[in-house]
Design an enzyme around this catalytic site. Structure first.
Site, short mmCIF file in Angstrom:
data_model
loop_
_atom_site.label_atom_id
_atom_site.label_comp_id
_atom_site.label_asym_id
_atom_site.label_seq_id
_atom_site.Cartn_x
_atom_site.Cartn_y
_atom_site.Cartn_z
N TYR A 99 0.72 -1.06 0.01
CA TYR A 99 0.16 0.04 0.13
C TYR A 99 0.85 1.22 0.07
O TYR A 99 2.01 1.27 0.62
CB TYR A 99 -0.92 -0.01 1.25
CG TYR A 99 -2.18 -0.82 1.12
CD1 TYR A 99 -3.10 -0.59 0.27
CD2 TYR A 99 -2.33 -1.94 1.93
CE1 TYR A 99 -4.24 -1.33 0.06
CE2 TYR A 99 -3.21 -2.75 1.59
CZ TYR A 99 -4.44 -2.62 0.65
OH TYR A 99 -5.38 -3.21 0.68
N LEU A 124 -1.32 -8.72 -4.97
CA LEU A 124 -2.58 -9.47 -5.18
C LEU A 124 -3.68 -8.31 -4.37
O LEU A 124 -4.66 -7.91 -5.22
CB LEU A 124 -2.69 -10.38 -4.29
CG LEU A 124 -3.97 -11.13 -3.98
CD1 LEU A 124 -4.83 -11.57 -5.17
CD2 LEU A 124 -3.83 -12.43 -3.03
N ASP A 125 -3.51 -8.23 -3.24
CA ASP A 125 -4.40 -7.28 -2.23
C ASP A 125 -3.29 -6.30 -1.34
O ASP A 125 -3.21 -6.94 -0.43
CB ASP A 125 -5.30 -7.99 -1.58
CG ASP A 125 -6.36 -7.46 -0.94
OD1 ASP A 125 -5.98 -5.96 -0.74
OD2 ASP A 125 -6.71 -7.77 0.19
N PRO A 126 -2.92 -5.17 -2.08
CA PRO A 126 -3.50 -4.50 -2.91
C PRO A 126 -2.69 -4.91 -4.57
O PRO A 126 -1.55 -5.29 -4.34
CB PRO A 126 -3.11 -2.94 -2.81
CG PRO A 126 -1.76 -3.18 -2.08
CD PRO A 126 -1.86 -4.27 -1.30
N ASP A 129 -6.67 -6.95 -7.22
CA ASP A 129 -8.03 -6.22 -6.96
C ASP A 129 -8.22 -4.98 -7.38
O ASP A 129 -9.30 -4.76 -8.09
CB ASP A 129 -8.25 -6.38 -5.10
CG ASP A 129 -6.93 -5.43 -4.59
OD1 ASP A 129 -6.20 -5.04 -5.32
OD2 ASP A 129 -7.10 -4.97 -3.49
#
Length: 441
Positions: A99, A124-126, A129
């Site tokens: 992030y 992936l996340d973040p 997504d």
């Protein structure tokens, strides 16, 4: 030809290095503060060099960066800003899967002035997504439609076959980061209003969910409200981003919270006592049985299975959360024949120009391979690697501190991820209020 400098030699780095080396004219050097870790990764590939460096020391890493075209930072997120300052000073591009932190945002003008690209949030996340969400959002807006609700859940979990413990969870990395994330309040948008879930109630909020035939539950992540602006959906009345877990996880970990086992501020050392005595000590009771009334019977059994109520020695730790993490590492590990799973699902409520509504579900389910990459390492490492190559090739050329929210970035990355078998399956569904059951009060 491009020269890549990879900071970090953890489990995500291997698929990233493997992808970059598919181009025979690329070169890769791996950097770690522990030389043996960098060498262990480098030895898996021909021609990869290993270097030891202190990533907290900008003066040390800056001359190292000077010899490369692009820097990849896979170290803890708190260290990215130091590496970014060094990259900016040397006029080098950079990619991270973390992030975007306030410290990184402070460097936006410096990056623009230096004419470099620093792309964050591309894992992936973040990461995936964002790519998959923005593709659907931009298409809706292009069709003169409104995104009324956006709900997103993502989780790294054991595969269903490996789901063999009361928590429905396993660790292939240190668990402390997962637990610390549960100590934050969560904000989300519901019916146009901001709702807050305090950390103490976070896991009690958990909603039952189903995805791809699995019985799951989910709780919200930190602050989802900012995605109204980040995703460009000011019309949205509901926005939740949260975490998938198997049923049972939230109840047991909430019980661990209630029994002070997740206390990160406690200064009560274990002193190498036994677990029954230590749990009594941190809860200020003399009678161990008195604690049973504080949690549910099923949660008590789950914590007992972990070993929290045993006569086993705790080991010597500074406080409860570190001792509890040590138990989790011992009990919740993957066996050689077991694999992990990544599950990501976006759910949209979209309003057409005529006022009618419909839903879209976008789902990614990825499994690890026995003897190969884990699902998590693949879905973090490949997007980051693809972004690196696209920047090196000049296909992504946006300057400054940027996120993968624009079509010029997310479309080429999604196309190349599809070639790796990493795809989000989109499904149109008839409008039914119960489709977004997690929005029910």
């Amino acid at each position: 030809m491009a020269k890549f400098l990879v900071f970090g030699a953890g489990f995500v780095a291997e698929p990233l290095v493997e992808y970059l080396l598919r181009r025979s004219d690329n070169t890769v050097t791996v950097v770690s503060h522990i030389l043996e870790e960098a060498q262990a990764l480098a030895n898996k590939f021909p021609g990869v060099d290993a270097v030891q460096a202190d990533v907290t020391n900008q003066a040390q890493i800056e001359p190292l960066i000077a010899d490369y075209d692009l820097v990849v930072s896979l170290v803890p997120a708190t260290l990215h800003a130091v590496i970014a300052k060094a990259a900016i000073a040397q006029g080098k591009n950079m990619v991270t899967a973390s992030y975007e932190s306030p410290a990184m945002r402070e460097l936006k003008q410096d990056a623009l002035d230096a004419g470099v690209t620093i792309l964050n949030e591309i894992g992936l996340d973040p990461g995936i997504d964002h790519l998959s969400a923005m593709k659907i959002i931009d298409q809706a807006h292009a069709d003169n439609e409104k995104v009324i609700s956006f709900v997103s859940w993502c989780g790294g979990l054991p595969s269903p076959e490996a789901n063999d413990n009361p928590l429905g969870y396993k660790f292939s990395w240190a668990p402390k980061g997962v637990l610390l994330a549960l100590l934050n309040d969560a904000l989300f948008l519901h019916n146009g209003k901001v709702e807050r879930v305090v950390a103490k109630e976070l896991l009690k909020w958990a909603k039952p969910l189903q995805a791809n035939g699995l019985n799951l539950e989910g709780y919200p992540n930190r602050d989802s409200t900012g995605y109204q602006e980040i995703y460009g959906i000011p019309e949205a009345e509901n926005i939740i981003r949260g975490t998938f877990r198997y049923s049972g996880f939230c109840e047991i970990i909430q019980a661990a919270k209630d029994l002070s086992l997740l206390d990160a501020e406690s200064e009560v050392p274990t002193g190498n006592t036994i677990w029954t005595d230590y749990v009594c000590q941190i809860n200020g009771v003399d009678n161990f049985d008195a604690l049973k009334t504080r949690v549910s019977e099923s949660a008590w059994r789950g914590l007992g299975w972990i070993g929290c109520f045993s006569e086993k020695a705790t080991g010597d730790f500074a406080g409860p959360i570190d001792a509890f993490c040590n138990l989790l590492v011992q009990k919740l590990n993957y066996h050689e024949d077991q694999v992990d799973m990544v599950l990501l699902q976006h759910k949209f409520e979209i309003e057409k120009a005529d006022g009618s509504r419909y839903h879209i579900a976008s789902t990614l389910q990825e499994f690890g391979q026995v003897g190969g990459y884990s699902a998590m390492s693949k879905t973090v490492g490949y997007p980051a690697a693809i972004a690196c190559q696209l920047i090196a090739d000049g296909i992504i050329d946006r300057k400054g501190i940027i996120l993968p929210m624009t079509k010029d970035i997310y479309l080429p990355i999604l196309e190349l991820l599809e070639k790796e078998g990493v795809t989000c399956e989109e499904e149109l569904r008839e409008y039914k209020p119960e489709f977004l059951s997690e929005l029910a009060s």
